[in-house]
Structure formats: structure tokens, C-alpha cells
Design an enzyme around this catalytic site. Structure first.
Site, PDB file in Angstrom:
ATOM      1  N   ASP A 145      46.854  44.287  54.898  1.00 44.19           N
ATOM      2  CA  ASP A 145      47.383  43.275  55.825  1.00 44.19           C
ATOM      3  C   ASP A 145      48.416  43.904  56.752  1.00 44.19           C
ATOM      4  O   ASP A 145      49.444  44.396  56.280  1.00 44.19           O
ATOM      5  CB  ASP A 145      48.021  42.149  54.982  1.00 44.19           C
ATOM      6  N   GLY A 198      56.499  39.606  58.234  1.00 47.59           N
ATOM      7  CA  GLY A 198      57.341  38.719  59.027  1.00 47.59           C
ATOM      8  C   GLY A 198      56.751  38.374  60.383  1.00 47.59           C
ATOM      9  O   GLY A 198      56.998  37.288  60.902  1.00 47.59           O
ATOM     10  N   GLY A 246      45.157  39.385  62.225  1.00 50.07           N
ATOM     11  CA  GLY A 246      45.638  38.239  62.991  1.00 50.07           C
ATOM     12  C   GLY A 246      45.420  38.441  64.470  1.00 50.07           C
ATOM     13  O   GLY A 246      44.473  37.916  65.054  1.00 50.07           O
ATOM     14  N   SER A 266      44.095  36.006  59.928  1.00 50.12           N
ATOM     15  CA  SER A 266      45.384  35.368  59.668  1.00 50.12           C
ATOM     16  C   SER A 266      45.661  34.337  60.744  1.00 50.12           C
ATOM     17  O   SER A 266      45.760  34.680  61.939  1.00 50.12           O
ATOM     18  CB  SER A 266      46.504  36.405  59.692  1.00 50.12           C
ATOM     19  N   ASP A 269      49.654  32.674  56.249  1.00 48.90           N
ATOM     20  CA  ASP A 269      50.934  33.364  56.083  1.00 48.90           C
ATOM     21  C   ASP A 269      52.078  32.358  56.030  1.00 48.90           C
ATOM     22  O   ASP A 269      52.446  31.775  57.052  1.00 48.90           O
ATOM     23  CB  ASP A 269      51.148  34.339  57.244  1.00 48.90           C
ATOM     24  N   MET A 316      55.947  31.760  55.555  1.00 45.97           N
ATOM     25  CA  MET A 316      57.214  32.502  55.678  1.00 45.97           C
ATOM     26  C   MET A 316      58.374  31.520  55.625  1.00 45.97           C
ATOM     27  O   MET A 316      58.277  30.412  56.167  1.00 45.97           O
ATOM     28  CB  MET A 316      57.248  33.251  57.005  1.00 45.97           C
ATOM     29  N   MET A 376      50.646  45.801  52.070  1.00 44.94           N
ATOM     30  CA  MET A 376      51.157  45.517  53.419  1.00 44.94           C
ATOM     31  C   MET A 376      51.225  46.823  54.205  1.00 44.94           C
ATOM     32  O   MET A 376      51.819  47.797  53.747  1.00 44.94           O
ATOM     33  CB  MET A 376      52.569  44.923  53.346  1.00 44.94           C
ATOM     34  N   HIS A 381      43.247  33.450  55.922  1.00 46.36           N
ATOM     35  CA  HIS A 381      44.524  34.005  55.450  1.00 46.36           C
ATOM     36  C   HIS A 381      45.674  33.192  56.049  1.00 46.36           C
ATOM     37  O   HIS A 381      45.789  33.057  57.273  1.00 46.36           O
ATOM     38  CB  HIS A 381      44.617  35.470  55.870  1.00 46.36           C
ATOM     39  N   HIS A 401      49.201  33.630  51.474  1.00 40.94           N
ATOM     40  CA  HIS A 401      50.119  34.774  51.320  1.00 40.94           C
ATOM     41  C   HIS A 401      51.545  34.229  51.427  1.00 40.94           C
ATOM     42  O   HIS A 401      52.017  33.906  52.514  1.00 40.94           O
ATOM     43  CB  HIS A 401      49.799  35.783  52.435  1.00 40.94           C
ATOM     44  N   MET A 456      55.275  34.525  51.589  1.00 32.82           N
ATOM     45  CA  MET A 456      56.420  35.416  51.879  1.00 32.82           C
ATOM     46  C   MET A 456      57.663  34.552  51.756  1.00 32.82           C
ATOM     47  O   MET A 456      58.340  34.246  52.748  1.00 32.82           O
ATOM     48  CB  MET A 456      56.253  36.031  53.270  1.00 32.82           C
TER      49      MET A 456
HETATM   50  C1  DX5 Z   1      52.615  39.689  58.482  1.00 32.54           C
HETATM   51  C2  DX5 Z   1      51.446  38.868  57.973  1.00 32.54           C
HETATM   52  C3  DX5 Z   1      50.140  39.288  58.485  1.00 32.54           C
HETATM   53  C4  DX5 Z   1      50.005  39.210  59.988  1.00 32.54           C
HETATM   54  C5  DX5 Z   1      48.988  40.196  60.415  1.00 32.54           C
HETATM   55  O1  DX5 Z   1      53.763  39.338  57.784  1.00 32.54           O
HETATM   56  O2  DX5 Z   1      51.392  38.907  56.553  1.00 32.54           O
HETATM   57  O3  DX5 Z   1      49.108  38.550  57.855  1.00 32.54           O
HETATM   58  O4  DX5 Z   1      49.663  37.955  60.437  1.00 32.54           O
HETATM   59  O5  DX5 Z   1      48.982  40.191  61.800  1.00 32.54           O
HETATM   60  P1  DX5 Z   1      48.352  41.375  62.642  1.00 32.54           P
HETATM   61  O6  DX5 Z   1      46.927  41.483  62.253  1.00 32.54           O
HETATM   62  O7  DX5 Z   1      48.554  40.933  64.054  1.00 32.54           O
HETATM   63  O8  DX5 Z   1      49.145  42.606  62.288  1.00 32.54           O
HETATM   64 ZN    ZN Z   2      49.585  38.027  55.492  1.00 41.14          ZN
END
Ligand code: DX5
Ligand code: ZN
Length: 219
Positions: A177, A145, A199, A11, A38, A40, A140, A36, A69, A71
Site C-alpha cells: 500500500d 496518512g 489510490g 483505495s 482508509d 484515519m 506500507m 480498500h 485499513h 490508521m
Molecule cells: C495511505 C493509505 C493508502 C493510500 C494510497 O495512508 O493507506 O491506501 O490511499 O494512495 P496512493 O496509491 O495514491 O499512494
Molecule cells: Zn491504505
């Protein structure tokens, strides 16, 4: 499921945003399977990241699968923007609106793969009636977030999701994730996941360690 079928999706939420193109190039070279991304909106989730123009800007840095992804809520008005920006898979949250079926139709009508994401509190049954439309199921294991949160051990849910996928007879990615590290990755794979998003674990210690980090969670 054998290790050779495990895909790793770093991510870029945990990348150095000031050097995003180079970071994407580095995880590509380090063996990432999917990138990936993200997205938001500060509304569906309490954080704001980037939109389609940033996705388009990094598209030239890799040929790997862009796993977007979303959000965001609403989802539908921005699907075309992300397809045009180079998304290969677009995943929308079940909780993002009342018309998931329509959203999946909209994604598939644009010729990309469609994913459905489930927050930790949402049961897998929420997507039972759209399984024929999904190419990816995202479980998830943190509340979405933020990166760097602790893994919520929803291993039974991952196993239930794998059973639902098997019943379709189709090839559907089962993605996990949130909070994936060497230990939790093993648990997720054993429970039936085949795509691991990570991530903070992948991006720790700088680019010279990305290949080591990716192969560590691949198992
Ligand atoms: C959270 C994201 C994840 C996040 C994962 O909302 O969807 O993709 O980046 O990060 P780690 O691997 O650090 O939990
Ligand atoms: Zn994600």
C-alpha cells in the site's frame, strides 16, 4: 506468482467524496477485487477521513470485499462498529498500540478476517509471533496518512514477508500500500506481493478510465 493471482484493491481515499457511492460502484464495475477503505483519525496519522457510518452508507453499492485499513489508535473500541458497518477484512497497525495480539483476537472473534499493517520503519519480525492469527499482512510503502506519495522501495521487506507467509503453510494475503503505479506494481509482484492497493493511480482521469487503470497495474 502468476498474474491471475494478483488482486487489486483501489483505495477510495482518492475517490470523489461527494459521490462516494457512485465511485464505489464504478470501481466495482471496473474490476476491483477489494475495496480498500482508509480510516484515519488525525492522531495515529496526521489526517482525518471517515468512520463506520460512511462505510455502512457505501456498503449497498457493492458486494465486493471491504478491506478496511484502520490508521487509528486505539483500535479496539471501534472494531465492532466497522464489523457492523460491513467490513470483511480489518487491518490494524502494529504501531497503533501495545497489544496487537489482543486486537487480532478481537477482530477474529467477530468473524471477519484480520490484517496486520507495518509502517515503513517497522521490521517484519514485529509480527512473527502472531502469524497464526493474521489473514493479511500489509506492507506500507509510504508513511501512512496521505494518498499520492512516492513509493518507498522496500522490496526486500516484501520478499521477507512472503517467506514468513510461506513458512506458515497458510494462505495469507501479502498486500502493498502506497505509491503503486504500473512500474512499482511490477516490482511488488516480483517481490512476492499478491494484493496491490492503489489510490491516485486507479482514480486518475475519471470513471471511464478506472478499468484501464486497474488492468494496467494488474500486469
Ligand atoms: C495511505 C493509505 C493508502 C493510500 C494510497 O495512508 O493507506 O491506501 O490511499 O494512495 P496512493 O496509491 O495514491 O499512494
Ligand atoms: Zn491504505
Amino acid at each position: 506468482m502468476s498474474d491471475s493471482e494478483i488482486l487489486i484493491a483501489p483505495s477510495i481515499l482518492s475517490a470523489d467524496f461527494a459521490a462516494l457511492g457512485a465511485e464505489v460502484g464504478a470501481i466495482d464495475a471496473a474490476g476491483a477485487d477489494y475495496i480498500h477503505i482508509d480510516v484515519m483519525d488525525g492522531h495515529f496519522v496526521p489526517n482525518l477521513t471517515f468512520g463506520a457510518p460512511v462505510v455502512k452508507a457505501i456498503r449497498i453499492h457493492t458486494k465486493k470485499v471491504f478491506d478496511v485499513h484502520l490508521m487509528i489508535a486505539p483500535v479496539d473500541p471501534l472494531i465492532a462498529n466497522f464489523v457492523d458497518a460491513g467490513a470483511d477484512i480489518i487491518t490494524a497497525h502494529v504501531e497503533a498500540g501495545p497489544h496487537l495480539h489482543r486486537t487480532l483476537q478481537n477482530i477474529k472473534a467477530r468473524g471477519v478476517k484480520a490484517g496486520a499493517a507495518l509502517n515503513p520503519a517497522t521490521p517484519v519480525e514485529a509480527i512473527a509471533h502472531v502469524m497464526d492469527m493474521v489473514d493479511l499482512m500489509l506492507i506500507m510503502t509510504v508513511n501512512p496518512g496521505f494518498g499520492g506519495q512516492g513509493f518507498i522501495p522496500l522490496l526486500d521487506k516484501i520478499t521477507q514477508a512472503r517467506k514468513m507467509i510461506e513458512r506458515t503453510g497458510r494462505s495469507i494475503d501479502l498486500q502493498v500500500d502506497g505509491g503503486v503505479n504500473v512500474e512499482t506494481a511490477k516490482d511488488c509482484i516480483n517481490a512476492g506481493a499478491n494484493v496491490l492497493v492503489a489510490g491516485s493511480f486507479v482514480f486518475k482521469d475519471g470513471p471511464e478510465h478506472y478499468a484501464r487503470n486497474i488492468s494496467a497495474i494488474r500486469g
